[in-house]
Design a protein around this motif. Sequence first.
Motif, mmCIF file in Angstrom:
data_model
loop_
_atom_site.group_PDB
_atom_site.id
_atom_site.type_symbol
_atom_site.label_atom_id
_atom_site.label_comp_id
_atom_site.label_asym_id
_atom_site.label_seq_id
_atom_site.Cartn_x
_atom_site.Cartn_y
_atom_site.Cartn_z
ATOM 1 N N LEU A 1 -22.183 9.456 25.961
ATOM 2 C CA LEU A 1 -20.782 9.173 26.301
ATOM 3 C C LEU A 1 -20.684 8.708 27.758
ATOM 4 C CD1 LEU A 1 -19.088 12.216 24.535
ATOM 5 C CD2 LEU A 1 -18.782 9.808 23.909
ATOM 6 N N TYR B 1 -21.750 5.155 28.160
ATOM 7 C CA TYR B 1 -20.715 4.192 27.770
ATOM 8 C C TYR B 1 -19.493 4.222 28.692
ATOM 9 C CZ TYR B 1 -23.145 2.944 23.479
ATOM 10 O OH TYR B 1 -24.070 2.473 22.579
ATOM 11 N N LYS C 1 -17.788 6.881 29.894
ATOM 12 C CA LYS C 1 -16.841 7.984 29.754
ATOM 13 C C LYS C 1 -17.227 9.129 30.693
ATOM 14 C CE LYS C 1 -14.857 5.642 26.560
ATOM 15 N NZ LYS C 1 -13.583 4.956 26.867
ATOM 16 N N THR D 1 -17.839 12.562 31.614
ATOM 17 C CA THR D 1 -18.136 13.642 30.671
ATOM 18 C C THR D 1 -18.623 14.894 31.390
ATOM 19 O OG1 THR D 1 -18.780 11.963 29.036
ATOM 20 C CG2 THR D 1 -19.435 14.227 28.586
ATOM 21 N N ASP E 1 -12.999 12.420 30.441
ATOM 22 C CA ASP E 1 -12.684 11.825 29.142
ATOM 23 C C ASP E 1 -13.097 12.769 28.016
ATOM 24 O OD1 ASP E 1 -11.696 9.172 29.988
ATOM 25 O OD2 ASP E 1 -13.734 8.916 30.754
ATOM 26 N N TYR E 2 -14.272 13.388 28.205
ATOM 27 C CA TYR E 2 -14.779 14.330 27.200
ATOM 28 C C TYR E 2 -15.384 15.553 27.874
ATOM 29 C CZ TYR E 2 -14.331 10.575 23.772
ATOM 30 O OH TYR E 2 -13.833 9.581 22.962
ATOM 31 N N ALA F 1 -22.341 8.404 19.778
ATOM 32 C CA ALA F 1 -21.333 8.333 20.846
ATOM 33 C C ALA F 1 -20.297 7.250 20.528
ATOM 34 C CB ALA F 1 -22.008 8.053 22.180
ATOM 35 N N LYS F 2 -20.759 6.122 20.001
ATOM 36 C CA LYS F 2 -19.822 5.056 19.611
ATOM 37 C C LYS F 2 -18.846 5.560 18.546
ATOM 38 C CE LYS F 2 -22.793 1.004 20.437
ATOM 39 N NZ LYS F 2 -23.541 -0.100 19.751
ATOM 40 N N ILE G 1 -16.266 7.896 20.084
ATOM 41 C CA ILE G 1 -15.290 7.115 20.870
ATOM 42 C C ILE G 1 -14.330 6.389 19.940
ATOM 43 C CG2 ILE G 1 -15.030 5.138 22.421
ATOM 44 C CD1 ILE G 1 -17.762 6.021 23.669
ATOM 45 N N ASN H 1 -11.758 8.564 18.263
ATOM 46 C CA ASN H 1 -10.723 9.047 19.182
ATOM 47 C C ASN H 1 -9.900 7.904 19.774
ATOM 48 O OD1 ASN H 1 -10.961 12.132 19.627
ATOM 49 N ND2 ASN H 1 -13.084 11.420 19.516
ATOM 50 N N LYS I 1 -10.687 5.523 21.734
ATOM 51 C CA LYS I 1 -10.905 5.244 23.155
ATOM 52 C C LYS I 1 -11.881 4.081 23.297
ATOM 53 C CE LYS I 1 -9.973 9.975 24.683
ATOM 54 N NZ LYS I 1 -10.468 11.134 25.442
#
Length: 261
Positions: A27, A30, A32, A34, A126-127, A252-253, A256, A259, A261
């Motif tokens: 994440l 990408y 995010k 985290t 974000d996470y 992870a994709k 995302i 959600n 995002k």
Amino acid sequence: MGKVISLVNQKGGVGKTTTSINLAAALGYYGKKTLLIDLDPQGNASTGVGIDKGDTRYSIYDVMIDRVEIEDAIVKTKFKNLSILSSTINLAGIDIELIDRSAREVDFVKTAQLKKHISNIKDKYDYIIIDCPPSLGILTTNALTASDSVIIPVQCEFFALEGIMQLLNTIMLVQKNLNPLLDIEGVLLTMLDLRTKLGIEVVTEIRSYFKERVYDTIIPRLVKLSEAPSHGKPIHIYDKDSKGTLAYLNLAKEVIMRNGK
């Protein structure tokens, strides 16, 4: 507001900590922001991202007993967009401390302690990924109370569904009594050995039971995935060409995308 996701399964050896490490790192990869929270007294998630627990000034234990603010215990890892709230063996005794405190204060304290602290930093990420211990005790209950959703890793082996009903029952009890908005984020199939007929049968069984909640991504059984944590690295750093790297980047994709995002 960040999304808080706990990885939960009371069975050990299902790839829960491996997934916590590699999903959180992917994440971050990408873009995010985290936070990984190591809520297991064994502290394997901490070791898996290169944290020397002997050099850690504060841990999740210090946060849970209100010794420090959560911001003071979070440290940045050397990996992109990834911070961690590490664990130490001190956390193993937290049940007694929280139960003792709840007897002196209110019963809700022992289950909402983590939620109280996460609420102070939730909007900075974000996470937030929580690696839970392999049990359904007070630590896992704290994680479920603090979480928006859960990911359930399920090993692609015989008796894969054994214990899942107990876990689902615990989730429903938390929904009823502590966290009505808690949802199942997804079910993740792990440790698949494509050479065995049994593995394929388990995949079919789990998909038929959980349906659309099962992620398309399946984590294969790989030596590299077992090796990476001992080097303090997520798989995409340890071996960028590994099938495990592709699997966790794909997971992870999916997270995302689900959600929005």
